[in-house]
Scaffold this motif. Structure first.
Motif, PDB file in Angstrom:
ATOM      1  N   ARG A 108      -9.730   1.069  -0.216  1.00 53.87           N
ATOM      2  CA  ARG A 108     -10.337   2.113   0.108  1.00 53.87           C
ATOM      3  C   ARG A 108      -9.794   3.550   0.063  1.00 53.87           C
ATOM      4  N   VAL A 109      -8.335   3.620   0.580  1.00 55.01           N
ATOM      5  CA  VAL A 109      -7.883   4.925   0.530  1.00 55.01           C
ATOM      6  C   VAL A 109      -7.318   5.208  -0.629  1.00 55.01           C
ATOM      7  N   LEU A 110      -6.930   4.437  -1.459  1.00 52.48           N
ATOM      8  CA  LEU A 110      -6.432   4.576  -2.850  1.00 52.48           C
ATOM      9  C   LEU A 110      -7.611   4.869  -3.860  1.00 52.48           C
ATOM     10  N   GLY A 111      -8.806   4.201  -3.599  1.00 52.48           N
ATOM     11  CA  GLY A 111     -10.013   4.485  -4.428  1.00 52.48           C
ATOM     12  C   GLY A 111     -10.435   5.924  -4.135  1.00 52.48           C
ATOM     13  N   VAL A 167      -8.241  -4.072   2.602  1.00 57.71           N
ATOM     14  CA  VAL A 167      -9.274  -3.395   2.739  1.00 57.71           C
ATOM     15  C   VAL A 167      -9.179  -1.914   2.776  1.00 57.71           C
ATOM     16  N   TRP A 168      -8.632  -1.821   3.832  1.00 57.98           N
ATOM     17  CA  TRP A 168      -8.406  -0.277   4.034  1.00 57.98           C
ATOM     18  C   TRP A 168      -7.653   0.521   3.191  1.00 57.98           C
ATOM     19  N   GLY A 204       0.678  -1.252  -0.074  1.00 51.49           N
ATOM     20  CA  GLY A 204       0.172  -0.137   0.102  1.00 51.49           C
ATOM     21  C   GLY A 204       0.963   1.223  -0.110  1.00 51.49           C
ATOM     22  N   ALA A 205       1.999   1.263   0.879  1.00 52.27           N
ATOM     23  CA  ALA A 205       2.712   2.497   0.679  1.00 52.27           C
ATOM     24  C   ALA A 205       3.440   2.600  -0.699  1.00 52.27           C
ATOM     25  N   ALA A 206       3.748   1.372  -1.297  1.00 52.92           N
ATOM     26  CA  ALA A 206       4.364   1.709  -2.528  1.00 52.92           C
ATOM     27  C   ALA A 206       3.407   2.051  -3.532  1.00 52.92           C
ATOM     28  N   ALA A 236      -3.856 -13.482   9.215  1.00 55.25           N
ATOM     29  CA  ALA A 236      -4.541 -13.482   7.964  1.00 55.25           C
ATOM     30  C   ALA A 236      -5.645 -12.365   8.027  1.00 55.25           C
ATOM     31  N   VAL A 237      -6.484 -12.549   9.051  1.00 53.31           N
ATOM     32  CA  VAL A 237      -7.580 -11.482   9.034  1.00 53.31           C
ATOM     33  C   VAL A 237      -6.721 -10.180   9.240  1.00 53.31           C
ATOM     34  N   THR A 238      -6.008  -9.731   9.975  1.00 52.88           N
ATOM     35  CA  THR A 238      -5.269  -8.540  10.029  1.00 52.88           C
ATOM     36  C   THR A 238      -4.886  -7.948   8.482  1.00 52.88           C
TER      37      THR A 238
END
Length: 272
Positions: free
Chosen positions: A187-190, A183-184, A132-134, A175-177
């Motif tokens: 959404r942020v990228l969207g 998902v987070w 995500g950071a990349a 795995a849940v984490t």
């Protein structure tokens, strides 16, 4: 859902005095990263070799130190202006290696496949955060079973001897984490892409300037000579006066002949 990661600011505040002391002694942040890995090795050895509940105290102390070093290395680098790309790389690798070493301490206590599954799942949240950071999203930490929760579960296993249930919780919770973080990040990228598209649509379009059609260049006419200056066929530029007799010019051709000494004398006498 940050889990125990929400306590990080409070924990960092408790370590502020130690951080100032380390900065005064010019301790390298990389040294703290390596110290955190060493603490993970000690916790894994205590978990594997000491029986429960004797392993609980050393595992708890060493993992608390491992978390402290993980907090101090980055904070010390920022406080002293020694943040480098190599340091960031070493920090990430140190965290991943420390996590895997702690889980390796369960090898004498649980089936190999369960230890491998827990080790693989424990790395997933970090890989999601780095991906995500990349992509441009903020770094996402915390979650139901993050780094802090995994350390706490290791202490529970050392105190109770419930290695198999603890590993199952580590595998499933990690795995849940990872899913929660993914998902987070998605959404942020969207939202970022939608905001960029809206800003692009709201920007005023550039007005197109009319392009002038090319016109033929105007032809310039040369001024016709006036009648008084029009050249004639037999006209020649005036000859300078070289002392010729008027009778020597006939027609359009000038005939010159040298003057005799007598003529020159006559002219000279006439001018005196």
């Amino acid at each position: 859902m940050n889990g125990l990661y929400a306590l990080k600011p409070w924990y960092a505040d408790r370590l502020s005095g130690l951080r100032r002391a380390l900065a005064a002694r010019q301790v390298s942040p990389d040294t703290l990263t390596v110290a955190g890995v060493v603490c993970a090795v000690g916790a894994a050895a205590a978990l594997a070799w000491l029986p429960a509940p004797l392993a609980a105290l050393p595992v708890a102390v060493l993992l608390a130190a491992r978390l402290a070093f993980a907090n101090l290395d980055g904070a010390l680098a920022r406080d002293t202006g020694r943040t480098t790309r190599h340091g960031a790389l070493l920090n990430e690798l140190g965290d991943r290696v420390a996590d895997l070493l702690v889980i390796a301490g369960f090898l004498p206590l649980a089936p190999l496949w369960l230890v491998a599954a827990a080790a693989f799942a424990a790395t997933l949240p970090s890989w999601v955060s780095l991906a995500g950071a990349a992509a441009g999203a903020p770094r996402r930490n915390g979650g139901p079973v993050g780094k802090t929760e995994r350390c706490l579960l290791a202490v529970v296993a050392a105190a109770s001897g419930w290695a198999v249930p603890v590993l199952a919780v580590v595998a499933a919770g990690s795995a849940v984490t990872a899913v929660v973080r993914a998902v987070w990040v998605w959404r942020v990228l969207g939202r970022a892409e939608q905001a960029a598209a809206t800003a692009s649509a709201a920007a005023p379009e550039k007005a197109e300037l009319p392009v002038a059609e090319p016109t033929a260049p105007a032809t310039r006419r040369r001024p016709s000579p006036s009648p008084s200056h029009a050249p004639t066929l037999n006209s020649r530029p005036p000859m300078p006066d070289r002392g010729l007799d008027p009778g020597e010019v006939s027609g359009s051709i000038t005939h010159t002949r040298p003057q005799s000494p007598a003529d020159r004398g006559t002219q000279l006498r006439g001018t005196r």
